[in-house]
Every structure is written in C-alpha cells, then in structure tokens.
Design a protein around this motif. Structure first.
Motif, PDB file in Angstrom:
ATOM      1  N   ASN A 179       0.844  -1.202   0.000  1.00  0.00           N
ATOM      2  CA  ASN A 179       0.000   0.000   0.000  1.00  0.00           C
ATOM      3  C   ASN A 179       0.879   1.251   0.000  1.00  0.00           C
ATOM      4  O   ASN A 179       0.568   2.249  -0.651  1.00  0.00           O
ATOM      5  CB  ASN A 179      -0.909  -0.015   1.233  1.00  0.00           C
ATOM      6  CG  ASN A 179      -1.805   1.205   1.286  1.00  0.00           C
ATOM      7  OD1 ASN A 179      -2.686   1.384   0.460  1.00  0.00           O
ATOM      8  ND2 ASN A 179      -1.564   2.059   2.263  1.00  0.00           N
ATOM      9  N   THR A 180       2.020   1.173   0.710  1.00  0.00           N
ATOM     10  CA  THR A 180       2.970   2.299   0.753  1.00  0.00           C
ATOM     11  C   THR A 180       3.692   2.451  -0.587  1.00  0.00           C
ATOM     12  O   THR A 180       3.875   3.572  -1.089  1.00  0.00           O
ATOM     13  CB  THR A 180       4.007   2.068   1.873  1.00  0.00           C
ATOM     14  OG1 THR A 180       3.314   1.836   3.105  1.00  0.00           O
ATOM     15  CG2 THR A 180       4.926   3.264   2.037  1.00  0.00           C
ATOM     16  N   TYR A 181       4.089   1.307  -1.175  1.00  0.00           N
ATOM     17  CA  TYR A 181       4.832   1.347  -2.438  1.00  0.00           C
ATOM     18  C   TYR A 181       4.042   2.015  -3.562  1.00  0.00           C
ATOM     19  O   TYR A 181       4.630   2.572  -4.495  1.00  0.00           O
ATOM     20  CB  TYR A 181       5.211  -0.074  -2.873  1.00  0.00           C
ATOM     21  CG  TYR A 181       6.403  -0.668  -2.139  1.00  0.00           C
ATOM     22  CD1 TYR A 181       7.060   0.022  -1.125  1.00  0.00           C
ATOM     23  CD2 TYR A 181       6.885  -1.932  -2.475  1.00  0.00           C
ATOM     24  CE1 TYR A 181       8.138  -0.531  -0.469  1.00  0.00           C
ATOM     25  CE2 TYR A 181       7.973  -2.495  -1.827  1.00  0.00           C
ATOM     26  CZ  TYR A 181       8.592  -1.792  -0.817  1.00  0.00           C
ATOM     27  OH  TYR A 181       9.667  -2.348  -0.168  1.00  0.00           O
ATOM     28  N   LYS A 182       2.726   1.970  -3.451  1.00  0.00           N
ATOM     29  CA  LYS A 182       1.902   2.614  -4.494  1.00  0.00           C
ATOM     30  C   LYS A 182       2.263   4.096  -4.629  1.00  0.00           C
ATOM     31  O   LYS A 182       2.234   4.664  -5.732  1.00  0.00           O
ATOM     32  CB  LYS A 182       0.419   2.448  -4.159  1.00  0.00           C
ATOM     33  CG  LYS A 182      -0.492   2.970  -5.260  1.00  0.00           C
ATOM     34  CD  LYS A 182      -1.950   2.779  -4.942  1.00  0.00           C
ATOM     35  CE  LYS A 182      -2.792   3.359  -6.074  1.00  0.00           C
ATOM     36  NZ  LYS A 182      -4.232   3.226  -5.818  1.00  0.00           N
ATOM     37  N   GLY A 183       2.590   4.730  -3.508  1.00  0.00           N
ATOM     38  CA  GLY A 183       2.971   6.148  -3.546  1.00  0.00           C
ATOM     39  C   GLY A 183       4.426   6.375  -3.898  1.00  0.00           C
ATOM     40  O   GLY A 183       4.825   7.482  -4.248  1.00  0.00           O
ATOM     41  N   TRP A 184       5.234   5.318  -3.819  1.00  0.00           N
ATOM     42  CA  TRP A 184       6.677   5.452  -4.069  1.00  0.00           C
ATOM     43  C   TRP A 184       7.058   5.142  -5.510  1.00  0.00           C
ATOM     44  O   TRP A 184       8.128   5.527  -5.963  1.00  0.00           O
ATOM     45  CB  TRP A 184       7.458   4.506  -3.153  1.00  0.00           C
ATOM     46  CG  TRP A 184       7.446   4.876  -1.702  1.00  0.00           C
ATOM     47  CD1 TRP A 184       6.737   5.888  -1.116  1.00  0.00           C
ATOM     48  CD2 TRP A 184       8.169   4.235  -0.648  1.00  0.00           C
ATOM     49  NE1 TRP A 184       6.959   5.913   0.236  1.00  0.00           N
ATOM     50  CE2 TRP A 184       7.841   4.912   0.550  1.00  0.00           C
ATOM     51  CE3 TRP A 184       9.044   3.159  -0.596  1.00  0.00           C
ATOM     52  CZ2 TRP A 184       8.373   4.534   1.788  1.00  0.00           C
ATOM     53  CZ3 TRP A 184       9.579   2.783   0.640  1.00  0.00           C
ATOM     54  CH2 TRP A 184       9.238   3.471   1.813  1.00  0.00           C
TER      55      TRP A 184
ATOM     56  N   GLN B  62       6.240   5.281  -9.491  1.00  0.00           N
ATOM     57  CA  GLN B  62       5.485   5.811 -10.628  1.00  0.00           C
ATOM     58  C   GLN B  62       6.145   5.455 -11.967  1.00  0.00           C
ATOM     59  O   GLN B  62       5.472   5.158 -12.943  1.00  0.00           O
ATOM     60  CB  GLN B  62       5.372   7.350 -10.549  1.00  0.00           C
ATOM     61  CG  GLN B  62       4.234   7.862  -9.686  1.00  0.00           C
ATOM     62  CD  GLN B  62       4.617   7.920  -8.213  1.00  0.00           C
ATOM     63  OE1 GLN B  62       5.732   8.304  -7.888  1.00  0.00           O
ATOM     64  NE2 GLN B  62       3.708   7.527  -7.340  1.00  0.00           N
TER      65      GLN B  62
END
Length: 492
Positions: free
Chosen positions: A131-136, A138
């Motif tokens: 879930n955190t990696y989604k923001g990290w 792109q």
C-alpha cells in the motif's frame, strides 16, 4: 551445571528446552506463548543480524520501518495472503481502557472506544508495504525498489517452543519491486543464496536449497524458495524462505509504473525473511549433552580466560599477564572475557562456559605463571593443550577457524548420512520412523498424494532440491510417473 541437563538420547525436546533456560538464552514470559530473550541469547541474534544486514546492504538493499498495525481492509486486499494468515492474526478492536465500575481498582475495555476499522497486528508486512509502495513507484526510474526491515511479528500460535515457534518473534523481511519478471525471479534466487551462504559460513549449518511444493508455498506467492537444515534428532528445519510474488500484490494494491516505452505496467515482487528460529537451529545443529556449542563466528564470547589462583597477590600477577593477551586478542577482532570473579571457583566457571558454548577457554594458574604457559581448551572436542604465552594469540586465532570448520564438517557428515533414497512406501515409512532425516523419493506432483503421505507418516515435502537430477521413476506412494526426486522429512 551441565550435569543437570537431560541427555539428548533420553528426551531431545526436554534437553532443548532445558538448555535454552540453563544457558541463559531465553525464558517463557508472563504473556502466554511469548518469550523473553535474555542478554546472552540476544547477543547471538545481534551477531546474526550484523552479518545478515551487511550481506543485504552489499546486495543493494536499504533498511526502512513500517507500522506494526495493518488495517483489516488492506490486509484482506490480497485474498490468498489474507486467507493463509487469517487464523493466526491478533486483532486490535478498541483503543482505550477505563475504570471498571463493578470492580474497584480494575480496568475494562471502554465499550465506547471501538475502532472504526479493526487493525491486524502484522503477521507479515506485504499488505502495509505494498500500500505504501503505491505512492513510491510511478516510473521505471523508481525501480528496482530494494527494501528490508528488521521487526517483530505476531502469529497467534497455540503450541509454542522457545525460538522455534512463539506468538511474537523477531525477524527481517525484505520486500522488493522490479520492472520485469526475470529481475524479480533473479532477486528471489539471489536472496536464497545469501541465506544459504550465511547458514553455512557463519552458522556452520549445512542446508539444502530448493523450491517448496505448491501446498507448502507462502500464501500469495507464485513460488517459494527455501533453505532446509537437518537437526540432530533427524527432523528438518525450514531456516529461511525467499518468495517470488509475481504481480499478485501489485495488482491487489494497484502498484504500476510507466515503462521506458510509456506504457503502464504492474511491477513484479519478492519477499524474503529469516527469524529468531535460526537460534533454535543453531542450538539443535551443534550442541551436546554438556550444553551449548557455538560456532566462533557467531559466539558472543569467543574466548574466556579463567585465572586459577590463591590470594590477591597471585591474582594480580596472573591479571598482569592476562591483560596483555586480552589486548592482543581484541586487536585481532576476537571477543574475549577475563572472568576474575572471586565468588565462583574455577571448576564452576569451567562448567558455566562449557554450558554456554564458549568456543575456546584459556586457564592460567601459578605453574603457568612460572613456566610462561597457559592451558587452552576447545569446546567442540574438549581437547586441551599447553601453549606458551608468546604463541597463545596465534594458536587461538587458528583454533577458532578450526572449530568453525569442524562444526560445519561434523554437521555436513551427519546431514549426508541422513539423506536416504527409497523406492517403495514400506522403505519410506521405515526410514521416517527408525532412521529419520531426509527421505529422497519420487512423487507424482499432486497435492492429494502429498497430503496422504503427511497423514500417514507426518512427513512433508521439505523441498524440490535445486540440484535434483531429472530421472524417470514412479511415485513412492501411487506408482504414477515422476521425473525427479524430492526431499521428505518430519519437520519443526
């Protein structure tokens, strides 16, 4: 001290539990199923952690830390993972206590303080991390993402054993994201190699590298790689696992990247971990009826020096000579303890350090003082030798290397003597019941056969070895065709 230790041949399980407590490694806590790791036991874990952390960083990984709590909605996003861990989860439902109006001086859960969403205490961190990696992540420039964390996890075990299986334990968990399937598979294989190298070179514990069968895979993984060790009682121990997660978590948490061609692609993932159960493996691989036996590379105290004296004057004279030896040993990076306590006799100290598995013991008495010598004893074979003070540092340095090698060779010989090829189910049952160890047998590749064999013998497929040769054969149980042998064993 070791005289009061149950013999391995009498009751291996009792010996193991007694040894951990008497060698001051750990003890059961007031919390059911949880342990207190005592300073000596934690020092072994710190040495393991130090070497593994170095190896992780040398392969390009960085450490981070993620929350202990995972919202239930995130936890259940990857269905196989959630289903696999559901029965082991501890769950936080409220956030406050209050005075109990019916029992003076006691507390109760405040019924008004119910969480809007339950929080799972992490049994593993894939959900919160992805879930955190989604923001990290792109772009392809953000990959590969190579992260490790040192943490504790909770898996609500009902039948526990110190180090091997506790409701809370310490571990590391690596979580990586890659642009291609090939890169992720290469990462999973690389970490299996790192674990195997650590186990063999530092723990002196030989391992078999292989892949898990489908039913033994990590929940949510496409493939699980493992290192399997063999304990002295003939049972196997899964010592570390590395998982190729495919795109399962990327799809569950919608983690995509823009490729060099400008396309949106799901990333490919791995996770991998080892835990404090390695300490249990270390104990059961090397230790004996006299107590703990530690490989020098992981021993908190590599050398102990015990003075044998009468009166303060003699102790002072011995201490003066010992100080020189201590400084020279430490200059070579060897950890050493000078035990000059006057509350214990030398014999009691010898027994204590034998029980604690200190690899080398040096004793110096009045006669040694006159002769310029010391007595050097090694823990693995109990051999003793008299050495001049001028030579002792070099002798000890060489001895530590010898002990490390000897422990590995001894364990390897035991392991190799306990890999038995069988071709019939009667042979299979006989080896499992009477000899123990790994049974190398053909298997038809079905979960049904695997389950039936487990039900009848309590043996499971530990792994399909990486180096298994392709050979035509028939399944040891069903007689159906098989192309390679797999390793079965009873396991912890």
């Amino acid at each position: 001290m070791s005289k009061h230790l149950t013999k391995r041949a009498e009751d291996y399980s009792k010996w193991y539990n007694e040894l951990i407590v008497k060698a001051d490694l750990a003890e059961n806590s007031a919390v059911r199923g949880c342990m207190v790791i005592k300073p000596y036991g934690f020092a072994i874990w710190e040495n393991m952690q130090k070497e593994l952390d170095r190896m992780f960083k040398e392969t390009g990984h960085q450490n981070a830390y993620f929350p202990l709590f995972v919202p239930k909605s995130l936890f259940e996003a990857e269905e196989k993972n959630a289903e696999g861990f559901a029965k082991e989860c501890a769950v936080v439902t409220h956030y406050r206590l209050q005075n109990d109006p019916e029992r003076e001086g006691k507390l109760r859960v405040d019924p008004e303080a119910k969480l809007e969403e339950e929080l799972v205490v992490r049994p593993t961190s894939e959900a919160i991390i992805w879930n955190t990696y989604k923001g990290w992540i792109q772009s392809h420039r953000d990959l590969p993402l190579l992260i490790n964390q040192w943490a504790n996890v909770v898996r609500w075990e009902m039948r526990t054993r110190l180090f091997l299986r506790t409701a809370e334990f310490l571990w590391q968990e690596g979580h990586t994201a890659h642009a291609t399937k090939a890169e992720a598979i290469a990462e999973a294989k690389q970490m299996q190699e790192v674990y195997a190298t650590f186990a063999e070179e530092f723990m002196a514990m030989p391992v078999v590298k292989g892949a898990k069968s489908e039913s033994e895979r990590f929940a949510g993984a496409d493939d699980t790689l493992t290192i399997e060790a063999l304990m002295q009682d003939g049972k196997a121990l899964q010592a570390g696992t590395s998982h190729f997660l495919g795109q399962n978590f990327a799809k569950a948490f919608d983690v995509k990247y823009t490729s060099k061609e400008g396309k949106q692609e799901y990333v490919w993932a791995t996770s991998w971990g080892v835990s404090t159960r390695l300490i249990g493996g270390l104990i059961m691989t090397h230790s004996d009826d006299a107590g703990l036996v530690l490989p020098p590379k992981l021993a908190p105290i590599q050398v102990v020096i015990v003075p044998i004296y009468k009166g303060e004057e003699q102790l002072d004279a011995i201490s003066e000579k010992v100080d020189v030896i201590v400084k020279e040993l430490r200059a070579k990076g060897i950890s050493v303890k000078f035990d000059d306590r006057d509350t214990f006799r030398p014999g009691a100290k010898f027994a204590e350090y034998e029980l604690k598995g200190v690899p080398v013991r040096i004793a110096m008495g009045a006669r040694d003082l006159e002769n310029g010598t010391v007595e050097v004893a090694r823990r693995d074979t109990f051999e003793k030798q008299t050495v001049s003070r001028e030579e002792v540092v070099d002798v000890v340095a060489n001895l530590l290397e010898e002990i490390q090698e000897n422990l590995y060779t001894r364990a390897l010989n035991y392991r190799n003597d306990h890999i038995t090829e069988v071709n019939t189910f009667d042979e299979f049952k006989d080896v499992i019941e009477n000899k123990g160890g790994f049974v190398s047998a053909h298997w038809d590749g079905t979960i049904e056969t695997e389950d039936t064999i487990k039900e009848l013998t309590k043996a499971t497929i530990r792994c399909i070895p990486n180096d298994a040769k392709e050979e035509e054969g028939v399944c040891v149980f069903t007689g159906k065709p098989s192309i390679k042998r797999v390793l079965f064993a009873k396991a912890y």
